[in-house]
Design a protein around this motif. Structure first.
Motif, PDB file in Angstrom:
ATOM      1  N   LEU A 135       0.828  -1.207   0.000  1.00 21.64           N
ATOM      2  CA  LEU A 135       0.000   0.000   0.000  1.00 21.64           C
ATOM      3  C   LEU A 135       0.863   1.258   0.000  1.00 21.64           C
ATOM      4  CD1 LEU A 135      -2.807  -1.104   2.481  1.00 21.64           C
ATOM      5  CD2 LEU A 135      -2.990  -0.843  -0.006  1.00 21.64           C
ATOM      6  N   GLU A 136       1.990   1.205   0.712  1.00 18.25           N
ATOM      7  CA  GLU A 136       2.901   2.354   0.714  1.00 18.25           C
ATOM      8  C   GLU A 136       3.467   2.604  -0.679  1.00 18.25           C
ATOM      9  OE1 GLU A 136       5.863   1.438   3.598  1.00 18.25           O
ATOM     10  OE2 GLU A 136       4.507   1.640   5.324  1.00 18.25           O
ATOM     11  N   GLN A 137       3.874   1.539  -1.348  1.00 15.02           N
ATOM     12  CA  GLN A 137       4.441   1.695  -2.685  1.00 15.02           C
ATOM     13  C   GLN A 137       3.377   2.131  -3.689  1.00 15.02           C
ATOM     14  OE1 GLN A 137       7.086  -2.163  -2.112  1.00 15.02           O
ATOM     15  NE2 GLN A 137       7.663  -1.126  -3.973  1.00 15.02           N
ATOM     16  N   LEU A 138       2.178   1.630  -3.545  1.00 22.05           N
ATOM     17  CA  LEU A 138       1.097   2.033  -4.445  1.00 22.05           C
ATOM     18  C   LEU A 138       0.744   3.504  -4.275  1.00 22.05           C
ATOM     19  CD1 LEU A 138      -1.126  -1.139  -4.072  1.00 22.05           C
ATOM     20  CD2 LEU A 138      -0.198  -0.281  -6.230  1.00 22.05           C
ATOM     21  N   ALA A 139       0.995   4.037  -3.078  1.00 28.51           N
ATOM     22  CA  ALA A 139       0.668   5.433  -2.812  1.00 28.51           C
ATOM     23  C   ALA A 139       1.666   6.399  -3.445  1.00 28.51           C
ATOM     24  CB  ALA A 139       0.596   5.672  -1.304  1.00 28.51           C
ATOM     25  N   VAL A 140       2.885   5.923  -3.711  1.00 32.21           N
ATOM     26  CA  VAL A 140       3.913   6.841  -4.203  1.00 32.21           C
ATOM     27  C   VAL A 140       4.375   6.526  -5.625  1.00 32.21           C
ATOM     28  CG1 VAL A 140       4.742   7.340  -1.886  1.00 32.21           C
ATOM     29  CG2 VAL A 140       5.777   5.469  -3.163  1.00 32.21           C
ATOM     30  N   ASN A 141       4.091   5.328  -6.126  1.00 33.40           N
ATOM     31  CA  ASN A 141       4.531   4.953  -7.469  1.00 33.40           C
ATOM     32  C   ASN A 141       3.345   4.651  -8.367  1.00 33.40           C
ATOM     33  OD1 ASN A 141       7.328   5.006  -6.736  1.00 33.40           O
ATOM     34  ND2 ASN A 141       7.086   2.981  -5.809  1.00 33.40           N
ATOM     35  N   ALA A 142       3.539   4.842  -9.647  1.00 31.70           N
ATOM     36  CA  ALA A 142       2.496   4.539 -10.627  1.00 31.70           C
ATOM     37  C   ALA A 142       2.766   3.168 -11.235  1.00 31.70           C
ATOM     38  CB  ALA A 142       2.466   5.604 -11.718  1.00 31.70           C
ATOM     39  N   TYR A 143       1.834   2.253 -11.047  1.00 30.25           N
ATOM     40  CA  TYR A 143       1.968   0.902 -11.591  1.00 30.25           C
ATOM     41  C   TYR A 143       0.861   0.623 -12.594  1.00 30.25           C
ATOM     42  CZ  TYR A 143       5.243   0.101  -7.753  1.00 30.25           C
ATOM     43  OH  TYR A 143       6.308   0.187  -6.897  1.00 30.25           O
ATOM     44  N   ASP A 144       1.181  -0.224 -13.564  1.00 32.12           N
ATOM     45  CA  ASP A 144       0.173  -0.650 -14.540  1.00 32.12           C
ATOM     46  C   ASP A 144      -0.590  -1.866 -14.041  1.00 32.12           C
ATOM     47  OD1 ASP A 144       0.862   1.230 -16.805  1.00 32.12           O
ATOM     48  OD2 ASP A 144       2.787   0.244 -16.527  1.00 32.12           O
ATOM     49  N   VAL A 145       0.131  -2.803 -13.402  1.00 34.04           N
ATOM     50  CA  VAL A 145      -0.475  -4.033 -12.911  1.00 34.04           C
ATOM     51  C   VAL A 145       0.141  -4.379 -11.559  1.00 34.04           C
ATOM     52  CG1 VAL A 145      -0.993  -6.465 -13.371  1.00 34.04           C
ATOM     53  CG2 VAL A 145      -0.747  -4.865 -15.286  1.00 34.04           C
ATOM     54  N   VAL A 146      -0.673  -4.911 -10.666  1.00 36.42           N
ATOM     55  CA  VAL A 146      -0.195  -5.455  -9.398  1.00 36.42           C
ATOM     56  C   VAL A 146      -0.335  -6.971  -9.462  1.00 36.42           C
ATOM     57  CG1 VAL A 146      -0.500  -5.519  -6.896  1.00 36.42           C
ATOM     58  CG2 VAL A 146      -0.903  -3.389  -8.148  1.00 36.42           C
ATOM     59  N   VAL A 147       0.800  -7.677  -9.320  1.00 34.20           N
ATOM     60  CA  VAL A 147       0.785  -9.139  -9.232  1.00 34.20           C
ATOM     61  C   VAL A 147       0.664  -9.469  -7.754  1.00 34.20           C
ATOM     62  CG1 VAL A 147       2.047 -11.263  -9.676  1.00 34.20           C
ATOM     63  CG2 VAL A 147       2.170  -9.374 -11.312  1.00 34.20           C
ATOM     64  N   LEU A 148      -0.472 -10.013  -7.364  1.00 33.94           N
ATOM     65  CA  LEU A 148      -0.865 -10.017  -5.958  1.00 33.94           C
ATOM     66  C   LEU A 148      -1.108 -11.419  -5.411  1.00 33.94           C
ATOM     67  CD1 LEU A 148      -1.760  -8.219  -3.536  1.00 33.94           C
ATOM     68  CD2 LEU A 148      -4.028  -8.143  -4.571  1.00 33.94           C
ATOM     69  N   ASP A 149      -0.274 -11.796  -4.436  1.00 28.92           N
ATOM     70  CA  ASP A 149      -0.530 -13.032  -3.698  1.00 28.92           C
ATOM     71  C   ASP A 149      -1.643 -12.741  -2.681  1.00 28.92           C
ATOM     72  OD1 ASP A 149      -0.434 -15.543  -2.607  1.00 28.92           O
ATOM     73  OD2 ASP A 149       1.472 -15.248  -1.572  1.00 28.92           O
ATOM     74  N   ARG A 150      -2.488 -13.705  -2.412  1.00 31.89           N
ATOM     75  CA  ARG A 150      -3.604 -13.470  -1.491  1.00 31.89           C
ATOM     76  C   ARG A 150      -3.201 -13.636  -0.034  1.00 31.89           C
ATOM     77  NH1 ARG A 150      -8.862 -16.515  -3.801  1.00 31.89           N
ATOM     78  NH2 ARG A 150      -9.892 -15.079  -2.374  1.00 31.89           N
ATOM     79  N   ASP A 151      -2.332 -14.597   0.217  1.00 32.19           N
ATOM     80  CA  ASP A 151      -1.964 -14.930   1.591  1.00 32.19           C
ATOM     81  C   ASP A 151      -0.654 -14.240   1.952  1.00 32.19           C
ATOM     82  OD1 ASP A 151      -1.865 -16.021   4.088  1.00 32.19           O
ATOM     83  OD2 ASP A 151      -1.195 -18.008   3.427  1.00 32.19           O
ATOM     84  N   ILE A 152      -0.739 -12.978   2.368  1.00 32.10           N
ATOM     85  CA  ILE A 152       0.439 -12.182   2.710  1.00 32.10           C
ATOM     86  C   ILE A 152       0.228 -11.544   4.076  1.00 32.10           C
ATOM     87  CG2 ILE A 152       1.194 -11.675   0.358  1.00 32.10           C
ATOM     88  CD1 ILE A 152      -0.356  -9.042   0.555  1.00 32.10           C
ATOM     89  N   PRO A 153       1.306 -11.211   4.791  1.00 36.00           N
ATOM     90  CA  PRO A 153       1.167 -10.529   6.078  1.00 36.00           C
ATOM     91  C   PRO A 153       0.546  -9.144   5.919  1.00 36.00           C
ATOM     92  CG  PRO A 153       3.384 -11.426   5.797  1.00 36.00           C
ATOM     93  CD  PRO A 153       2.710 -11.530   4.468  1.00 36.00           C
TER      94      PRO A 153
END
Length: 219
Positions: free
Chosen positions: A37-55
């Motif tokens: 969430l911190e990185q999404l707030a400061v960087n512009a991404y086209d796609v997020v490759v997202l694991d579901r089971d993360i801390p």
């Protein structure tokens, strides 16, 4: 294209990142939901490759947050949860695509490129400006009908400039869109890449320098 990999298994995340970089896809890593969430707030991404089971906030929660935001990056869930009910829950949370582990890197790349063809700004798969034709899916560039062999970074920079449609793109924006988070903001990499890209595309030059502002495709 710039991608954020949200994966708490570091070796897997690094392997994905390195593989994507070989395909001219800039990639950053977040090992937990809060960092993502911190990185999404400061960087512009086209796609997020997202694991579901993360801390921290899990993948479903992050997907729901992104789905509620305008012009947010697309989400590709990459997870071991492979039951149909798991997939249904993932899509309901806001995922645009779903890939289960184990997976082939080639398939991940193809899915990312397919998602990249349909971003919020509706960038077409093929752009053409001043005789330069760029095919994002086939990773091909032609100048006046002649194939132009570009490095991965040159292609990424040209893609950003073509997407701007003749608008000016600053060096800072090029660093953000075509490099990853480890890029030195004081580096001359942008200037050098633009210079070599011009030479590859040939004369007359189609990339113009706007002094003190940035670069743009001539139209």
């Amino acid at each position: 294209m710039r991608v954020l990999i949200v994966e708490d298994e570091l070796y897997l995340a690094e392997a994905i990142r390195d593989g994507l970089r070989l395909e001219a896809i800039a990639a950053d890593i977040a090992g937990d939901g809060d960092t993502a969430l911190e990185q999404l707030a400061v960087n512009a991404y086209d796609v997020v490759v997202l694991d579901r089971d993360i801390p921290g906030p899990n993948g479903d929660e992050i997907a729901r947050r992104l789905a509620a935001e305008p012009a947010s990056p697309r989400v590709l869930m990459l997870t071991a949860a492979d039951r149909l009910d798991d997939k249904a829950t993932g899509f309901e949370s806001g995922a645009d695509d779903y890939l289960t582990k184990p997976f082939a890197l080639r398939e991940l790349v193809l899915r990312l490129r397919a998602l990249g063809r349909r971003p919020a700004a509706s960038t077409p798969p093929v752009s053409e400006i001043s005789g330069v034709r760029l095919d994002r899916f086939r990773r091909e560039v032609f100048r006046d009908g002649h194939y132009v062999n570009l490095t991965r970074k040159q292609f990424a920079v040209l893609d950003v400039l073509m997407t701007a449609g003749g608008g000016v793109v600053s060096a800072e924006d090029l660093l953000e869109r075509a490099w990853d988070e480890n890029a030195d903001p004081f580096t001359n990499a942008v200037r050098i890449t633009i210079s070599t890209l011009r030479k590859r595309l040939g004369e007359p030059w189609v990339i113009e320098t706007v002094p003190g502002v940035g670069y743009r495709m001539t139209t």
